[in-house]
Design an enzyme around this catalytic site. Structure first.
Site, PDB file in Angstrom:
ATOM      1  N   GLY B  55     -46.990 -30.635 -31.179  1.00 19.02           N
ATOM      2  CA  GLY B  55     -46.317 -29.751 -30.249  1.00 19.02           C
ATOM      3  C   GLY B  55     -47.123 -28.483 -30.002  1.00 19.02           C
ATOM      4  CB  SER B  56     -47.322 -26.182 -27.130  1.00 18.48           C
ATOM      5  OG  SER B  56     -48.053 -27.077 -26.361  1.00 18.48           O
ATOM      6  N   GLY B  57     -47.128 -24.261 -29.366  1.00 17.89           N
ATOM      7  CA  GLY B  57     -46.441 -23.165 -30.042  1.00 17.89           C
ATOM      8  C   GLY B  57     -47.036 -22.850 -31.407  1.00 17.89           C
ATOM      9  CG  HIS B  58     -47.364 -25.400 -34.136  1.00 11.79           C
ATOM     10  ND1 HIS B  58     -46.362 -24.762 -34.823  1.00 11.79           N
ATOM     11  CD2 HIS B  58     -46.862 -26.597 -33.752  1.00 11.79           C
ATOM     12  CE1 HIS B  58     -45.293 -25.545 -34.852  1.00 11.79           C
ATOM     13  NE2 HIS B  58     -45.563 -26.663 -34.208  1.00 11.79           N
ATOM     14  CG  ASP B 111     -46.082 -35.389 -34.021  1.00 13.86           C
ATOM     15  OD1 ASP B 111     -46.542 -35.304 -32.872  1.00 13.86           O
ATOM     16  OD2 ASP B 111     -45.635 -34.412 -34.639  1.00 13.86           O
ATOM     17  CG  HIS B 221     -41.069 -27.233 -35.688  1.00 19.14           C
ATOM     18  ND1 HIS B 221     -41.472 -28.092 -36.674  1.00 19.14           N
ATOM     19  CD2 HIS B 221     -42.054 -27.211 -34.764  1.00 19.14           C
ATOM     20  CE1 HIS B 221     -42.659 -28.591 -36.340  1.00 19.14           C
ATOM     21  NE2 HIS B 221     -43.030 -28.076 -35.201  1.00 19.14           N
TER      22      HIS B 221
END
Lengths: 334, 334
Positions: B55-58, B111, B221
Site C-alpha cells: 500500500g501507499s502511505g509508507h 498482499d 495501519h
C-alpha cells in the site's frame, strides 16, 4: 506534543551522542568540545576546510551534511539557537590543514556574531584564515532591495554541497568562498507553514494558525510570514511559491536549475512529491530544465508542518560541483 | 489534519507522477500500468528480478527502494491497501529476464492474495518463475509460536536490501529467495505509536490515544498494539522495544546486528537519534556488535507519530550483502 525524549534540557547532547554512535565511520565528536562534530577521517592535507553550523532542531541540517565532498565539520547550537564561539573554534582548529576554513551559516544575528567571534579567535590563536559565506535564500524574509536582511533556510544545503565539492577539487580558500557565495546568489527559497512545532523545553507551539489556515513565507523558527490565508490545493501552493521565486530572480527559457522540495518535519513524502509534480509542470511550461531534484526532509523545524521550494540556477561550474560525489550521514550508504 | 494535496482520490497517482519526474535517471513508470514503477535502465540480462510492493502511505517504502542493488520494480497500491494483481503482473513482465522474479511483500491478507494471483498470471501468460518472500518481522502482532500470523513492517527494508544485493551478485532465483527468507527469519521489529495519521479521503485519525499516552506494538495501519500506557522517557521506551525483540530471538554476546531506528512519519530525527543512543547502550552492555545503523524514515504511516526498532542478526553472508553497493531514490546521490 508528545516527544520521545528523556530530560528536555539534554535533547541536543543526547541527539549528538546517538548521532556519532550511529555513524562512526563517517563522523566523530571532538574531545575538545561536545558540540563540535567533524568527519571521522582527518581533513585531507592541502584541502580547504568547510565548516557549517547553526541551531539544532533543523535535522538533518546541519550535522547530517558532514562528510566527504560536503562539510568537514559542524558546530551544533541549542534548539533554534546559534552555537557559541567555542564549538566553532574547536571545529575550526580540527579541520584546518593550513589552507584555511570557510564558514557557512544562515543570516541570523546570533550566527553572525558567534561565527565572527570564532573567526577572530581562530586567527588570533592559530593564525587560521577564515572566509565567511552567509546564506540568505529566504525570499519571504525581506524585499528584493533589502536582500542583506533575508534569512537563510533550506538553500544552505546547496551552498554546502557546492562548497564541499569545490574544496574537495582543490579550490583555494578564496575560490571556495567565492563559488559558495555565487551559489547563494542564485538560490531562492519560498516556504509555507501549516502547523507549528513545539520546543521540548516549553512544549509551546512556535506559532498558531487556524484549523484550515496556512502561512506563506513563515520562517524556520516560526518567524511571521508574508501572508496568512485559507489552505489551498497543493498545486496552487506550489504555483505561489514558484512564482514568488521567479519574481525575485531571472530564471528563464533554457536555464538549468536544481530543485529542492523540502519538508519542514511532519509533512509526508507523499505531499512533497505532489508539490514537486506541480513545480516540475511549471518549470516545464517555461522550458526551464530541472537538472537535479531533491525531495525530502533536508532542513526541518522539528515537527513543523509545511514545505519549502528552493531553486538554484546552475551554470557549468555549479553543475559540475552539484554532480560531484559526496557522502554524509544524511545519505548513509545502503 | 491539513494536507498539501489536490483531490484526495488522486494523491497516489499524483505522488507517482512527481516521483518519476523527480528521479528520471533512477526510475520510470510503465506505460502498461500507471501503478508499476521499475528501474530506469532495463533489468540486467541473466539477473533475477526483485519485485516489491504494498500500500501507499509508507513512503519512502516501498517505491523509494527501487534501484541498482535494491528492487527492480514496485507495484503501488492505494493508501494502506494492497496493489491489485495488474500492476504486479505488469512489473513482473518488465523485469523478468528469463531468470525469474522474487516477490517480497508484507504478511497481509490482501498482499498474499494479490501477489499470489499475479504469480499465477505471470506463469500462465509468460512462463515466468516466481518465488515468494513474505516478511513478518513485527514481534507485537502475534506470539512467537504463531509467527505465521505476524505482519511485515520496517524489516522489509533489510529483506529488500539483501535480496537486491544477492540478485546483483548473480544468485539464482531460489538462492535469492532463500537468502531473503533467511534475512526475514533473523529480523525483528517492535514499534511504539504516539499519535495517529489521517487518511486523505476521510481525514479521520487512524486510532486515538490520550494526550499523554503511547501504544506499544501498534501496527503500521493503526492495528491495535499490545499495551497502552503513559508515555515514558525515550530510554525506557527503547528498553522495552529492544527487550521485546531479544525475548523473541536469540542475539547474544559476540553476535553482529544491523539496527534500524525508523520514524513513523512526524517524529523528528532528533528523537530517533535519542532512541538510537539508548539502543546502542543496551547492545553494548550485552557485547552485541552494531555493524551498521540506519536512523530515519524508512517505512512510515503517513504522519503517524512514533518509531520502531529493527534488529537483523548478521552472519558473514548477510554482512556482505548488507554492505553491497546500492542506489535508489531514497538515497539519491547528493
Amino acid at each position: 506534543m508528545k516527544k520521545l525524549i528523556n530530560i528536555p534540557n539534554d535533547v541536543v547532547d543526547e541527539m549528538i551522542d546517538g548521532y556519532v554512535k550511529a555513524h562512526p565511520k563517517l563522523v566523530r565528536k571532538l574531545n575538545e568540545n561536545k558540540r563540535s562534530i567533524v568527519i571521522a577521517s582527518e581533513t585531507r592535507e592541502n584541502k580547504v576546510g568547510v565548516l557549517i553550523g547553526g541551531g539544532s532542531g533543523h535535522e538533518p541540517a546541519f550535522m547530517g551534511y558532514v562528510g566527504k565532498g560536503m562539510a568537514d565539520g559542524v558546530a551544533v547550537g541549542n534548539i533554534f539557537a546559534s552555537p557559541p564561539p567555542d564549538p566553532i573554534v574547536a571545529a575550526t582548529k580540527a579541520i584546518d590543514k593550513g589552507n584555511g576554513v570557510v564558514y557557512i551559516y544562515g543570516n541570523y544575528a546570533g550566527d553572525l556574531m558567534n561565527f565572527g567571534m570564532a573567526a577572530e579567535l581562530a586567527e588570533l590563536e592559530e593564525d587560521i584564515d577564515i572566509e565567511f559565506v552567509v546564506v540568505n535564500d529566504d525570499v519571504a524574509s525581506a524585499p528584493n532591495n533589502e536582500k542583506e536582511k533575508r534569512r537563510g533556510i533550506a538553500g544552505e544545503f546547496f551552498v554546502t554541497k557546492v562548497a564541499g565539492a569545490a574544496a574537495e577539487k582543490g579550490y583555494s580558500l578564496k575560490e571556495v568562498a567565492e563559488v559558495a557565495r555565487q551559489t547563494n546568489n542564485v538560490t531562492r527559497t519560498m516556504g509555507v507553514g501549516l502547523s507549528p512545532c513545539y520546543l521540548p523545553q516549553t512544549n509551546e507551539p512556535s506559532f498558531t494558525l487556524e484549523n484550515n489556515e496556512m502561512e506563506i513565507g513563515l520562517g524556520h523558527h516560526g518567524e511571521p510570514g508574508v501572508e496568512k490565508g485559507e489552505l489551498q490545493e497543493a498545486d496552487r501552493v506550489a504555483d505561489r511559491l514558484v512564482q514568488d521565486i521567479l519574481n525575485d530572480i531571472t530564471i528563464s527559457k533554457g536555464n538549468k536549475v536544481a530543485v529542492l522540495v523540502n519538508g519542514l518535519g511532519s509533512t509526508t513524502k507523499m505531499e512533497l512529491y505532489i508539490v514537486f509534480r506541480r513545480v516540475e509542470q511549471i518549470l516545464a511550461e517555461k522550458s526551464i530544465e530541472i537538472y537535479r531534484s531533491y525531495v525530502g526532509n533536508y532542513s526541518t523545524s522539528l515537527e513543523m508542518g509545511g514545505c519549502s521550494v528552493t531553486l538554484t540556477k546552475l551554470d557549468d561550474e555549479l553543475t559540475e560541483l552539484i554532480d560531484a560525489e559526496a557522502n554524509c550521514p544524511m545519505y548513509a550508504q545502503l
